[in-house]
Write a protein that holds these residues in place. Structure first.
Motif, PDB file in Angstrom:
ATOM      1  N   ALA A  46      24.901  71.667 -20.608  1.00 56.46           N
ATOM      2  CA  ALA A  46      24.969  71.097 -21.954  1.00 56.46           C
ATOM      3  C   ALA A  46      24.378  72.088 -22.956  1.00 56.46           C
ATOM      4  O   ALA A  46      24.444  73.302 -22.755  1.00 56.46           O
ATOM      5  CB  ALA A  46      24.242  69.751 -21.973  1.00 56.46           C
ATOM      6  N   ALA A  68      31.152  69.908 -22.877  1.00 53.60           N
ATOM      7  CA  ALA A  68      29.840  69.255 -22.809  1.00 53.60           C
ATOM      8  C   ALA A  68      29.027  69.465 -24.076  1.00 53.60           C
ATOM      9  O   ALA A  68      28.004  68.802 -24.271  1.00 53.60           O
ATOM     10  CB  ALA A  68      29.065  69.774 -21.602  1.00 53.60           C
ATOM     11  N   HIS A 124      32.463  65.386 -28.170  1.00 54.75           N
ATOM     12  CA  HIS A 124      31.777  64.275 -27.510  1.00 54.75           C
ATOM     13  C   HIS A 124      30.796  64.872 -26.496  1.00 54.75           C
ATOM     14  O   HIS A 124      31.028  64.829 -25.279  1.00 54.75           O
ATOM     15  CB  HIS A 124      32.791  63.356 -26.824  1.00 54.75           C
ATOM     16  CG  HIS A 124      33.812  62.787 -27.763  1.00 54.75           C
ATOM     17  ND1 HIS A 124      33.503  61.813 -28.682  1.00 54.75           N
ATOM     18  CD2 HIS A 124      35.135  63.092 -27.947  1.00 54.75           C
ATOM     19  CE1 HIS A 124      34.584  61.515 -29.382  1.00 54.75           C
ATOM     20  NE2 HIS A 124      35.588  62.274 -28.962  1.00 54.75           N
ATOM     21  N   LEU A 129      27.415  65.933 -24.163  1.00 56.68           N
ATOM     22  CA  LEU A 129      26.416  65.267 -23.341  1.00 56.68           C
ATOM     23  C   LEU A 129      25.121  65.154 -24.122  1.00 56.68           C
ATOM     24  O   LEU A 129      24.785  66.039 -24.920  1.00 56.68           O
ATOM     25  CB  LEU A 129      26.168  66.077 -22.061  1.00 56.68           C
ATOM     26  CG  LEU A 129      27.269  66.060 -21.005  1.00 56.68           C
ATOM     27  CD1 LEU A 129      26.912  67.017 -19.869  1.00 56.68           C
ATOM     28  CD2 LEU A 129      27.478  64.646 -20.464  1.00 56.68           C
ATOM     29  N   LEU A 167      26.163  63.518 -15.223  1.00 56.37           N
ATOM     30  CA  LEU A 167      27.308  62.825 -15.801  1.00 56.37           C
ATOM     31  C   LEU A 167      28.146  62.231 -14.666  1.00 56.37           C
ATOM     32  O   LEU A 167      27.887  62.498 -13.490  1.00 56.37           O
ATOM     33  CB  LEU A 167      28.153  63.767 -16.652  1.00 56.37           C
ATOM     34  CG  LEU A 167      28.963  64.872 -15.956  1.00 56.37           C
ATOM     35  CD1 LEU A 167      30.016  65.427 -16.926  1.00 56.37           C
ATOM     36  CD2 LEU A 167      28.085  66.013 -15.482  1.00 56.37           C
ATOM     37  N   ASP A 168      29.149  61.429 -15.058  1.00 58.72           N
ATOM     38  CA  ASP A 168      30.006  60.821 -14.037  1.00 58.72           C
ATOM     39  C   ASP A 168      31.429  61.350 -14.162  1.00 58.72           C
ATOM     40  O   ASP A 168      31.784  62.051 -15.114  1.00 58.72           O
ATOM     41  CB  ASP A 168      29.978  59.292 -14.133  1.00 58.72           C
ATOM     42  CG  ASP A 168      30.327  58.770 -15.525  1.00 58.72           C
ATOM     43  OD1 ASP A 168      31.080  59.452 -16.254  1.00 58.72           O
ATOM     44  OD2 ASP A 168      29.850  57.684 -15.882  1.00 58.72           O
ATOM     45  N   GLU A 209      34.125  59.773 -14.847  1.00 63.49           N
ATOM     46  CA  GLU A 209      34.839  59.228 -16.000  1.00 63.49           C
ATOM     47  C   GLU A 209      34.653  60.104 -17.230  1.00 63.49           C
ATOM     48  O   GLU A 209      35.584  60.298 -18.021  1.00 63.49           O
ATOM     49  CB  GLU A 209      34.364  57.804 -16.298  1.00 63.49           C
ATOM     50  CG  GLU A 209      34.863  56.751 -15.313  1.00 63.49           C
ATOM     51  CD  GLU A 209      34.207  56.857 -13.939  1.00 63.49           C
ATOM     52  OE1 GLU A 209      33.081  57.415 -13.857  1.00 63.49           O
ATOM     53  OE2 GLU A 209      34.822  56.413 -12.956  1.00 63.49           O
ATOM     54  N   GLN A 210      33.454  60.660 -17.399  1.00 65.05           N
ATOM     55  CA  GLN A 210      33.206  61.539 -18.536  1.00 65.05           C
ATOM     56  C   GLN A 210      34.055  62.806 -18.431  1.00 65.05           C
ATOM     57  O   GLN A 210      34.639  63.270 -19.411  1.00 65.05           O
ATOM     58  CB  GLN A 210      31.725  61.915 -18.603  1.00 65.05           C
ATOM     59  CG  GLN A 210      31.372  62.877 -19.739  1.00 65.05           C
ATOM     60  CD  GLN A 210      31.558  62.267 -21.104  1.00 65.05           C
ATOM     61  OE1 GLN A 210      30.773  61.435 -21.530  1.00 65.05           O
ATOM     62  NE2 GLN A 210      32.629  62.658 -21.804  1.00 65.05           N
ATOM     63  N   VAL A 211      34.133  63.364 -17.233  1.00 66.41           N
ATOM     64  CA  VAL A 211      34.943  64.567 -17.031  1.00 66.41           C
ATOM     65  C   VAL A 211      36.417  64.259 -17.285  1.00 66.41           C
ATOM     66  O   VAL A 211      37.137  65.041 -17.927  1.00 66.41           O
ATOM     67  CB  VAL A 211      34.746  65.126 -15.605  1.00 66.41           C
ATOM     68  CG1 VAL A 211      35.578  66.390 -15.408  1.00 66.41           C
ATOM     69  CG2 VAL A 211      33.274  65.415 -15.342  1.00 66.41           C
ATOM     70  N   SER A 271      37.640  62.091 -19.280  1.00 70.80           N
ATOM     71  CA  SER A 271      37.871  61.933 -20.725  1.00 70.80           C
ATOM     72  C   SER A 271      37.949  63.282 -21.435  1.00 70.80           C
ATOM     73  O   SER A 271      38.686  63.444 -22.401  1.00 70.80           O
ATOM     74  CB  SER A 271      36.773  61.059 -21.344  1.00 70.80           C
ATOM     75  OG  SER A 271      35.534  61.753 -21.405  1.00 70.80           O
ATOM     76  N   TRP A 272      37.191  64.267 -20.942  1.00 71.29           N
ATOM     77  CA  TRP A 272      37.245  65.612 -21.533  1.00 71.29           C
ATOM     78  C   TRP A 272      38.500  66.359 -21.109  1.00 71.29           C
ATOM     79  O   TRP A 272      39.026  67.166 -21.860  1.00 71.29           O
ATOM     80  CB  TRP A 272      36.036  66.425 -21.102  1.00 71.29           C
ATOM     81  CG  TRP A 272      34.747  66.072 -21.741  1.00 71.29           C
ATOM     82  CD1 TRP A 272      34.538  65.520 -22.974  1.00 71.29           C
ATOM     83  CD2 TRP A 272      33.441  66.271 -21.168  1.00 71.29           C
ATOM     84  NE1 TRP A 272      33.199  65.361 -23.211  1.00 71.29           N
ATOM     85  CE2 TRP A 272      32.499  65.809 -22.115  1.00 71.29           C
ATOM     86  CE3 TRP A 272      32.986  66.776 -19.957  1.00 71.29           C
ATOM     87  CZ2 TRP A 272      31.127  65.863 -21.884  1.00 71.29           C
ATOM     88  CZ3 TRP A 272      31.629  66.832 -19.715  1.00 71.29           C
ATOM     89  CH2 TRP A 272      30.704  66.376 -20.675  1.00 71.29           C
TER      90      TRP A 272
END
Length: 384
Positions: A231, A249, A253, A255, A263-264, A266-268, A270-271
């Motif tokens: 990050a 990151a 959006h 971190l 992170l999880d 789902e975050q990856v 979304s990116w």
């Protein structure tokens, strides 16, 4: 690690900008006191011959003569000391993670003595084993500058130089300068910084000459057993942007927080990063992502752009003496049309840093040629 206050960082960066050993207090341009400089023949008093270094806490540490035994706790410090010194003879002990990188990389082959050194002198989170360190009777201990990590060592009567990692190249320059000074080789810092600056200018020039931006690049510091990505205030974020890429990151959006942040998946998702880098702090390889159904809809997986970061004299993902090689490698990953001659660059840089050139087999291992062979455009790193 603790980030120094902005005023101290500003002073440090100003000192480093000149490319000299300016962190030494009360010293001439050579980095030693005037009486100890080569021009003066070293005929001054013992007091004049002392080496004084201001560390990244802003504390001045003084040595009566060049150090001969150094214990290093920050992970990059052991291999950096060897590179600055040109040998392993003054390294007394190191963090286990430093030792593992030497064992798994090429440093242990180039300098076999390193694999025989103690490496149980601190916990994973850098808390020192004070009694083990004291038993080694070092001239100096290199430690991260957090008070809770340094105070136990200084309270035990040990001399400590504190380092910080703010995610900037200036930190590496400062480490090199301090190490060269305490070893009595200030000219070595000038040489290393000059080489690094030259490569930095090349990478900046390449980035500036492109008509369009680069891919989104996500760096995983940890993948197996829980995800952690680079990050804000990380060296990884620095070099991703240096070569012309973007880091999701730290993007629209980001971190929360700084450093390596959990992170999880789902975050990856979304990116949807276009390139994924797997660091050398766990055993994850590109095939682990390619074969896992969870990751199949990510652009980096669909286009086969997942890569294990090289492991040379030290890991290329964190800051260190081989960072210019990381910049060239990542440029070729992000912009394969540039195809910089990385293997030749590694040979040249290793000769400069270590006085040795790696074999073709060693280069293959360093660059993870087999492990990365299923990833796009990686044949550019093959021998021949």
């Amino acid at each position: 690690m603790r980030v120094d206050d902005p005023n101290r960082r500003t002073v440090l960066q100003a000192l480093m900008a000149g490319g000299s050993a300016a962190l030494l207090t009360g010293c001439g341009a050579s980095g030693l006191s005037p009486a100890a400089s080569p021009a003066a023949g070293g005929t001054g008093s013992a007091a004049a011959d002392r080496i004084s270094i201001m560390d990244q806490r802003g504390k001045t540490v003084t040595f009566a003569r060049p150090v001969t035994k150094v214990v290093t706790i920050p992970m990059p410090a052991a291999s950096l000391l060897v590179a600055v010194d040109g040998s392993a003879k003054h390294l007394g002990a190191m963090h286990n993670a430093s030792w593992v990188a030497m064992r798994d990389g090429v440093m242990g082959t180039m300098f076999p003595r390193t694999l025989e050194l103690p490496h149980d002198i601190a916990t994973q989170d850098f808390t020192p084993n004070v009694e083990s360190v004291r038993a080694l009777n070092p001239d100096v201990v290199i430690q991260w500058s957090d008070a809770q990590l340094i105070d136990p060592l200084e309270n035990a009567g040990l001399t400590v130089i504190g380092l910080t990692n703010t995610g900037k190249q200036e930190d590496v320059d400062a480490w090199v300068t301090m190490f060269a000074a305490m070893l009595g080789k200030p000219e070595r810092a000038t040489e290393i910084k000059a080489h690094s600056d030259e490569e930095l200018d090349k990478i900046k020039s390449l980035a500036a000459g492109r008509d369009s931006g680069g891919p989104s690049i996500l760096y995983f510091n940890r993948f197996t057993g829980g995800l952690k990505a680079a990050a804000a205030d990380t060296y990884n974020d620095f070099y991703i942007k240096l070569v012309g890429g973007t880091n999701p990151a730290t993007g629209q959006h980001p971190l929360p927080g700084s450093g390596m942040v959990g992170l999880d998946v789902e975050q990856v998702l979304s990116w949807d990063p276009e390139v994924i880098l797997l660091g050398n702090f766990d055993q994850a390889m590109p095939q682990d992502i390619y074969s896992n159904p969870v990751w199949q809809n990510i652009s980096a997986v669909r286009s086969r752009r997942v890569y294990k970061v090289p492991l040379g004299g030290y890991r290329w993902d964190p800051p260190g003496q081989e960072s210019p090689l990381m910049w060239h490698w990542l440029t070729a990953i992000a912009f394969p049309q540039d195809r910089s001659a990385v293997r030749g660059k590694v040979r040249e840089y290793f000769q400069f840093l270590y006085g040795q050139e790696p074999s073709e087999d060693a280069l293959d291992r360093m660059l993870w040629v087999t492990e990365n062979s299923g990833s796009a455009n990686y044949q550019q790193f093959n021998a021949g």
